[in-house]
Design a protein around this motif. Structure first.
Motif, PDB file in Angstrom:
ATOM      1  N   VAL A   1       0.863  -1.185   0.000  1.00 29.90           N
ATOM      2  CA  VAL A   1       0.000   0.000   0.000  1.00 29.90           C
ATOM      3  C   VAL A   1       0.899   1.235   0.000  1.00 29.90           C
ATOM      4  O   VAL A   1       1.808   1.342   0.849  1.00 29.90           O
ATOM      5  CB  VAL A   1      -0.928   0.020   1.231  1.00 29.90           C
ATOM      6  CG1 VAL A   1      -1.769   1.291   1.235  1.00 29.90           C
ATOM      7  CG2 VAL A   1      -1.813  -1.216   1.245  1.00 29.90           C
ATOM      8  N   ARG A   2       0.657   2.118  -0.939  1.00 36.16           N
ATOM      9  CA  ARG A   2       1.532   3.277  -1.066  1.00 36.16           C
ATOM     10  C   ARG A   2       1.356   4.265   0.078  1.00 36.16           C
ATOM     11  O   ARG A   2       0.271   4.399   0.645  1.00 36.16           O
ATOM     12  CB  ARG A   2       1.256   4.005  -2.383  1.00 36.16           C
ATOM     13  CG  ARG A   2       1.899   3.368  -3.579  1.00 36.16           C
ATOM     14  CD  ARG A   2       1.987   4.316  -4.771  1.00 36.16           C
ATOM     15  NE  ARG A   2       0.741   5.002  -5.053  1.00 36.16           N
ATOM     16  CZ  ARG A   2       0.590   6.325  -5.017  1.00 36.16           C
ATOM     17  NH1 ARG A   2       1.601   7.103  -4.644  1.00 36.16           N
ATOM     18  NH2 ARG A   2      -0.579   6.867  -5.321  1.00 36.16           N
ATOM     19  N   ILE A   3       2.461   4.966   0.377  1.00 30.36           N
ATOM     20  CA  ILE A   3       2.463   6.112   1.288  1.00 30.36           C
ATOM     21  C   ILE A   3       2.830   7.335   0.452  1.00 30.36           C
ATOM     22  O   ILE A   3       3.850   7.345  -0.241  1.00 30.36           O
ATOM     23  CB  ILE A   3       3.496   5.944   2.430  1.00 30.36           C
ATOM     24  CG1 ILE A   3       3.194   4.696   3.253  1.00 30.36           C
ATOM     25  CG2 ILE A   3       3.526   7.183   3.311  1.00 30.36           C
ATOM     26  CD1 ILE A   3       4.281   4.365   4.282  1.00 30.36           C
ATOM     27  N   ASP A   4       1.981   8.338   0.488  1.00 30.85           N
ATOM     28  CA  ASP A   4       2.244   9.545  -0.293  1.00 30.85           C
ATOM     29  C   ASP A   4       1.805  10.756   0.526  1.00 30.85           C
ATOM     30  O   ASP A   4       0.702  11.273   0.374  1.00 30.85           O
ATOM     31  CB  ASP A   4       1.502   9.497  -1.628  1.00 30.85           C
ATOM     32  CG  ASP A   4       1.916  10.641  -2.546  1.00 30.85           C
ATOM     33  OD1 ASP A   4       2.912  11.326  -2.223  1.00 30.85           O
ATOM     34  OD2 ASP A   4       1.243  10.855  -3.573  1.00 30.85           O
ATOM     35  N   ALA A   5       2.702  11.195   1.427  1.00 32.92           N
ATOM     36  CA  ALA A   5       2.436  12.336   2.305  1.00 32.92           C
ATOM     37  C   ALA A   5       3.338  13.498   1.892  1.00 32.92           C
ATOM     38  O   ALA A   5       4.268  13.329   1.108  1.00 32.92           O
ATOM     39  CB  ALA A   5       2.681  11.936   3.756  1.00 32.92           C
ATOM     40  N   PRO A   6       3.082  14.702   2.406  1.00 29.73           N
ATOM     41  CA  PRO A   6       3.890  15.856   2.001  1.00 29.73           C
ATOM     42  C   PRO A   6       5.388  15.694   2.260  1.00 29.73           C
ATOM     43  O   PRO A   6       6.206  16.159   1.467  1.00 29.73           O
ATOM     44  CB  PRO A   6       3.309  17.007   2.837  1.00 29.73           C
ATOM     45  CG  PRO A   6       1.902  16.593   3.104  1.00 29.73           C
ATOM     46  CD  PRO A   6       1.937  15.107   3.247  1.00 29.73           C
ATOM     47  N   ALA A   7       5.759  15.048   3.361  1.00 28.84           N
ATOM     48  CA  ALA A   7       7.183  14.960   3.721  1.00 28.84           C
ATOM     49  C   ALA A   7       7.800  13.615   3.406  1.00 28.84           C
ATOM     50  O   ALA A   7       9.032  13.512   3.332  1.00 28.84           O
ATOM     51  CB  ALA A   7       7.369  15.261   5.208  1.00 28.84           C
ATOM     52  N   VAL A   8       6.995  12.555   3.244  1.00 29.51           N
ATOM     53  CA  VAL A   8       7.550  11.218   3.026  1.00 29.51           C
ATOM     54  C   VAL A   8       6.768  10.502   1.940  1.00 29.51           C
ATOM     55  O   VAL A   8       5.610  10.832   1.650  1.00 29.51           O
ATOM     56  CB  VAL A   8       7.520  10.366   4.321  1.00 29.51           C
ATOM     57  CG1 VAL A   8       8.368  11.009   5.405  1.00 29.51           C
ATOM     58  CG2 VAL A   8       6.101  10.148   4.804  1.00 29.51           C
ATOM     59  N   SER A   9       7.407   9.503   1.359  1.00 30.67           N
ATOM     60  CA  SER A   9       6.730   8.604   0.430  1.00 30.67           C
ATOM     61  C   SER A   9       7.288   7.210   0.634  1.00 30.67           C
ATOM     62  O   SER A   9       8.364   7.030   1.214  1.00 30.67           O
ATOM     63  CB  SER A   9       6.930   9.051  -1.018  1.00 30.67           C
ATOM     64  OG  SER A   9       8.295   9.003  -1.371  1.00 30.67           O
ATOM     65  N   GLY A  10       6.560   6.209   0.148  1.00 33.33           N
ATOM     66  CA  GLY A  10       7.018   4.843   0.325  1.00 33.33           C
ATOM     67  C   GLY A  10       5.863   3.883   0.221  1.00 33.33           C
ATOM     68  O   GLY A  10       4.909   4.109  -0.550  1.00 33.33           O
ATOM     69  N   SER A  11       5.924   2.811   1.026  1.00 34.23           N
ATOM     70  CA  SER A  11       4.859   1.813   0.972  1.00 34.23           C
ATOM     71  C   SER A  11       4.868   0.950   2.220  1.00 34.23           C
ATOM     72  O   SER A  11       5.854   0.906   2.966  1.00 34.23           O
ATOM     73  CB  SER A  11       5.016   0.921  -0.274  1.00 34.23           C
ATOM     74  OG  SER A  11       6.243   0.229  -0.254  1.00 34.23           O
ATOM     75  N   ILE A  12       3.741   0.266   2.425  1.00 35.53           N
ATOM     76  CA  ILE A  12       3.548  -0.655   3.550  1.00 35.53           C
ATOM     77  C   ILE A  12       3.452  -2.061   2.981  1.00 35.53           C
ATOM     78  O   ILE A  12       2.662  -2.304   2.049  1.00 35.53           O
ATOM     79  CB  ILE A  12       2.267  -0.322   4.326  1.00 35.53           C
ATOM     80  CG1 ILE A  12       2.290   1.139   4.778  1.00 35.53           C
ATOM     81  CG2 ILE A  12       2.083  -1.256   5.510  1.00 35.53           C
ATOM     82  CD1 ILE A  12       0.912   1.670   5.138  1.00 35.53           C
ATOM     83  N   ASP A  13       4.227  -2.985   3.529  1.00 38.61           N
ATOM     84  CA  ASP A  13       4.171  -4.374   3.090  1.00 38.61           C
ATOM     85  C   ASP A  13       3.028  -5.066   3.814  1.00 38.61           C
ATOM     86  O   ASP A  13       3.010  -5.141   5.053  1.00 38.61           O
ATOM     87  CB  ASP A  13       5.497  -5.065   3.401  1.00 38.61           C
ATOM     88  CG  ASP A  13       5.610  -6.427   2.728  1.00 38.61           C
ATOM     89  OD1 ASP A  13       4.612  -6.895   2.145  1.00 38.61           O
ATOM     90  OD2 ASP A  13       6.711  -7.019   2.796  1.00 38.61           O
ATOM     91  N   LEU A  14       2.067  -5.582   3.071  1.00 36.61           N
ATOM     92  CA  LEU A  14       0.926  -6.273   3.679  1.00 36.61           C
ATOM     93  C   LEU A  14       1.324  -7.630   4.256  1.00 36.61           C
ATOM     94  O   LEU A  14       0.575  -8.209   5.041  1.00 36.61           O
ATOM     95  CB  LEU A  14      -0.189  -6.448   2.653  1.00 36.61           C
ATOM     96  CG  LEU A  14      -0.857  -5.154   2.173  1.00 36.61           C
ATOM     97  CD1 LEU A  14      -1.948  -5.457   1.154  1.00 36.61           C
ATOM     98  CD2 LEU A  14      -1.432  -4.382   3.347  1.00 36.61           C
ATOM     99  N   VAL A  15       2.486  -8.138   3.864  1.00 39.35           N
ATOM    100  CA  VAL A  15       3.006  -9.359   4.480  1.00 39.35           C
ATOM    101  C   VAL A  15       3.745  -8.964   5.750  1.00 39.35           C
ATOM    102  O   VAL A  15       4.841  -8.410   5.715  1.00 39.35           O
ATOM    103  CB  VAL A  15       3.946 -10.121   3.529  1.00 39.35           C
ATOM    104  CG1 VAL A  15       4.469 -11.388   4.211  1.00 39.35           C
ATOM    105  CG2 VAL A  15       3.236 -10.472   2.228  1.00 39.35           C
ATOM    106  N   GLY A  16       3.136  -9.180   6.883  1.00 38.36           N
ATOM    107  CA  GLY A  16       3.730  -8.809   8.153  1.00 38.36           C
ATOM    108  C   GLY A  16       3.348  -7.431   8.643  1.00 38.36           C
ATOM    109  O   GLY A  16       3.738  -7.039   9.738  1.00 38.36           O
ATOM    110  N   ALA A  17       2.583  -6.685   7.834  1.00 42.17           N
ATOM    111  CA  ALA A  17       2.154  -5.331   8.218  1.00 42.17           C
ATOM    112  C   ALA A  17       3.349  -4.470   8.626  1.00 42.17           C
ATOM    113  O   ALA A  17       3.358  -3.846   9.691  1.00 42.17           O
ATOM    114  CB  ALA A  17       1.117  -5.388   9.343  1.00 42.17           C
ATOM    115  N   ARG A  18       4.348  -4.444   7.763  1.00 35.54           N
ATOM    116  CA  ARG A  18       5.563  -3.691   8.048  1.00 35.54           C
ATOM    117  C   ARG A  18       5.604  -2.387   7.257  1.00 35.54           C
ATOM    118  O   ARG A  18       5.322  -2.377   6.055  1.00 35.54           O
ATOM    119  CB  ARG A  18       6.797  -4.522   7.701  1.00 35.54           C
ATOM    120  CG  ARG A  18       7.061  -5.667   8.657  1.00 35.54           C
ATOM    121  CD  ARG A  18       8.199  -6.518   8.139  1.00 35.54           C
ATOM    122  NE  ARG A  18       8.625  -7.501   9.118  1.00 35.54           N
ATOM    123  CZ  ARG A  18       9.463  -8.501   8.850  1.00 35.54           C
ATOM    124  NH1 ARG A  18       9.950  -8.637   7.641  1.00 35.54           N
ATOM    125  NH2 ARG A  18       9.811  -9.360   9.801  1.00 35.54           N
TER     126      ARG A  18
END
Length: 588
Positions: free
Chosen positions: A80-97
């Motif tokens: 699941v993507r992370i797209d915030a003003p200061a950071v970007s990235g993603s969350i791994d649904l395997v292990g909720a990391r």
């Protein structure tokens, strides 16, 4: 003979300082070795690469492997993507990391095409660094590192939470609701609902795991490593070696937050303030470490659900942002920056620099303006200093008479001299006050340049593109025209030369020392300090050069107000030159 021996000793000590400085700077500011073709082709990363000031991977093989691993891991559709003003990235649904996080607006290098700073990387990669939320329990299935969660919402952004769910098939549903603010704070609400016929007992937890291979340099002035706020203060005393030796290390006191810090970046868990947690650091082997916050056991009755809310800070240690979080209730967060003993001075210096930067638009100019302000505030003290010097010069004949009269009775001599000071209203220590006041200001600015990310990658002019880094131009290799990098004790740049010249000029204006050894030391000192200061931040050298130039102007002005000082200084110099000539003639 004694003077010659003392002079020789002074020269030897200066030499030891000069060449010993290189070894010390290599300890405090080591630079990664330049990769050779053999190293670049190495099949595996080296674990022995020396840490750099900002941290990150330095071994070429590890850097290449990290890129390959990231390319593979981040292609997974279970993210699941992370797209915030200061950071970007993603969350791994395997292990909720949360294991993929880069910082927008923060580049790895000065190059315009440089990648953004990567803070989090997935487990198993050379730069692994990630956060995880979960539960431990007995007698029921709880999610683990292999659990595949389902997601609602996304991408994660301010005002757009993401909810992760996992039913265990035994009547319990585990939920993690993630939200993020405009900066670096992620909030995780962990909920477990119990629809079974019996109550259950679980312990929610939050962890941050990382490798020390990417840690920034841990110095005696700037902490890098495990960090946390326990009871009433931030702990800077624990390092990775302490955890490795202990295996598991539990800090004393109640944990308000716990995690890991580099000089500019930090990842920390902030437990719910109303709940009790067990917090500790663990060594997982292979240079991997973990910070844990485990809540006390919760009993969830049938048909009920219970939640715990934990915050995760993962980002840059910007003082204003940290201060805002502290005002919002995270205790001591502003002190996650290692201000040291002079924080009461450093914080106002940083505030003033930011204010001046807002006016000037250039941090180098802001440093110059700060120096002018400091010298202006200290000018009345300097006037008193010169007045005291003038008074001391005026009573020199009386002091000489007392010394001659009581040359065989030192206690009486000191008593009469002190009485003379009192009668004439002279304070012999008045001249030391400006110097003593400069020391905490100088050290405070040094720390501000070293620890405040506001200075990172801030340019001044011409070749100075990063005020927090040393002068990149080196005279010995003709400013890069020759294909080699001088050792640190010979890495003299234009700023260091200007510093040496300006300091030599200020020493020349001072009254000459009557002791020959001191006089020789003062001749050497500007050039020794030129070598000593060369590896320091360019902004610090700009401050000192500006300070020296202002000192020259100030001394010239004050000498014009106290002509007897200049006259006496010239007389002293003439007397010394005559004495040297007599000594030379006698020896000849």
């Amino acid at each position: 003979m004694d003077n010659q021996r003392n002079l020789l000793l002074a020269v030897v000590l200066c030499g030891l300082l000069l060449f010993g400085w290189d070894a010390m700077m290599q300890q405090f500011y080591p630079q990664p070795d330049r990769p050779t073709p053999t190293q670049a082709a190495a099949p595996a990363p080296s674990a022995s690469s020396a840490p750099t000031r900002e941290g990150g991977l330095t071994d070429p093989a590890a850097v290449a492997l990290e890129k390959r691993d990231l390319a593979t891991a981040l292609k997974s559709p279970q993210r699941v993507r992370i797209d915030a003003p200061a950071v970007s990235g993603s969350i791994d649904l395997v292990g909720a990391r949360i294991d993929d996080l880069t910082l927008k607006g923060r580049r790895e290098t000065l190059k315009k095409d440089s990648d953004p700073v990567r803070l989090f990387s997935p487990a198993g990669t050379p730069a692994q660094h990630f956060a995880q939320f979960g539960w431990v329990g007995e007698g029921l299935r709880v999610p683990d590192a292999k659990t595949v969660w389902t997601a609602e919402g996304g991408p994660l952004a301010p005002g757009k939470p993401v909810t992760l769910k996992w039913p265990n098939g035994e009547g319990q549903v585990f939920t993690i609701e993630l939200s993020i603010d405009d900066n670096y704070l992620i909030t995780a609400k962990q909920t477990v609902g119990n629809a079974s016929r019996a109550p259950i007992v679980v312990r929610p937890f939050a962890t941050v795991s990382r490798t020390s291979a990417t840690a920034s340099l841990d110095q005696w002035t700037i902490h890098s490593g495990p960090i946390g706020y326990f009871d009433d203060g931030v702990d800077f005393g624990t390092d990775y070696d302490d955890i490795a030796a202990a295996g598991r290390l539990t800090p004393e006191g109640s944990a308000r937050w716990i995690g890991f810090t580099d000089i500019y970046w930090m990842s920390a868990i902030v437990p719910q303030s109303t709940a009790r947690v067990d917090a500790d650091f663990r060594s997982l082997g292979g240079g991997v470490f973990r910070a844990d916050a485990i809540y006390q056991p919760l009993t969830v009755p049938t048909g009920r659900q219970i939640s715990r809310t934990t915050q995760l800070f993962a980002g840059a240690k910007e003082s204003e942002v940290l201060g805002g979080y502290e005002r919002a209730g995270i205790a001591g967060f502003d002190n996650a920056i290692d201000w040291g003993w002079f924080g009461v001075i450093e914080k106002p210096i940083l505030w003033l620099l930011r204010w001046l930067y807002g006016i000037a638009g250039n941090f180098g100019v802001a440093i110059i303006l700060l120096t002018v302000i400091v010298r202006g505030l200290m000018f009345p003290i300097a006037q008193k200093q010169f007045a005291s010097m003038a008074a001391m010069r005026a009573i020199q004949p009386k002091m000489k008479a007392i010394q001659d009269r009581y040359k065989d009775d030192k206690p009486k001599q000191q008593q009469e001299i002190m009485a003379l000071y009192k009668t004439e209203g002279v304070n012999p220590l008045a001249g030391c006050l400006p110097v003593l006041l400069q020391i905490p200001i100088f050290y405070g600015l040094y720390k501000v340049l070293m620890v405040s990310i506001e200075m990172r990658h801030k340019p001044f002019a011409l070749w100075i593109q990063d005020l927090s880094a040393p002068d990149p131009a080196h005279i010995l290799n003709l400013f890069g025209l020759l294909p080699f990098t001088p050792p640190s004790f010979l890495a003299i740049g234009p700023l260091a030369v200007l510093l040496g010249i300006s300091m030599w000029a200020t020493f020349r204006l001072n009254p000459p020392a009557t002791d020959p050894v001191q006089a020789q030391m003062f001749k050497f000192m500007p050039w020794v300090l030129m070598f000593v200061m060369a590896p320091f931040a360019a902004g610090l050298l700009i401050y000192w050069i500006t300070n020296n130039l202002l000192t020259l102007a100030q001394q010239s002005y004050l000498y014009s107000k106290h002509p007897q000082l200049r006259a006496q200084a010239e007389k002293d110099k003439t007397d010394q030159d005559r004495a040297k000539a007599r000594d030379a003639k006698a020896k000849g």
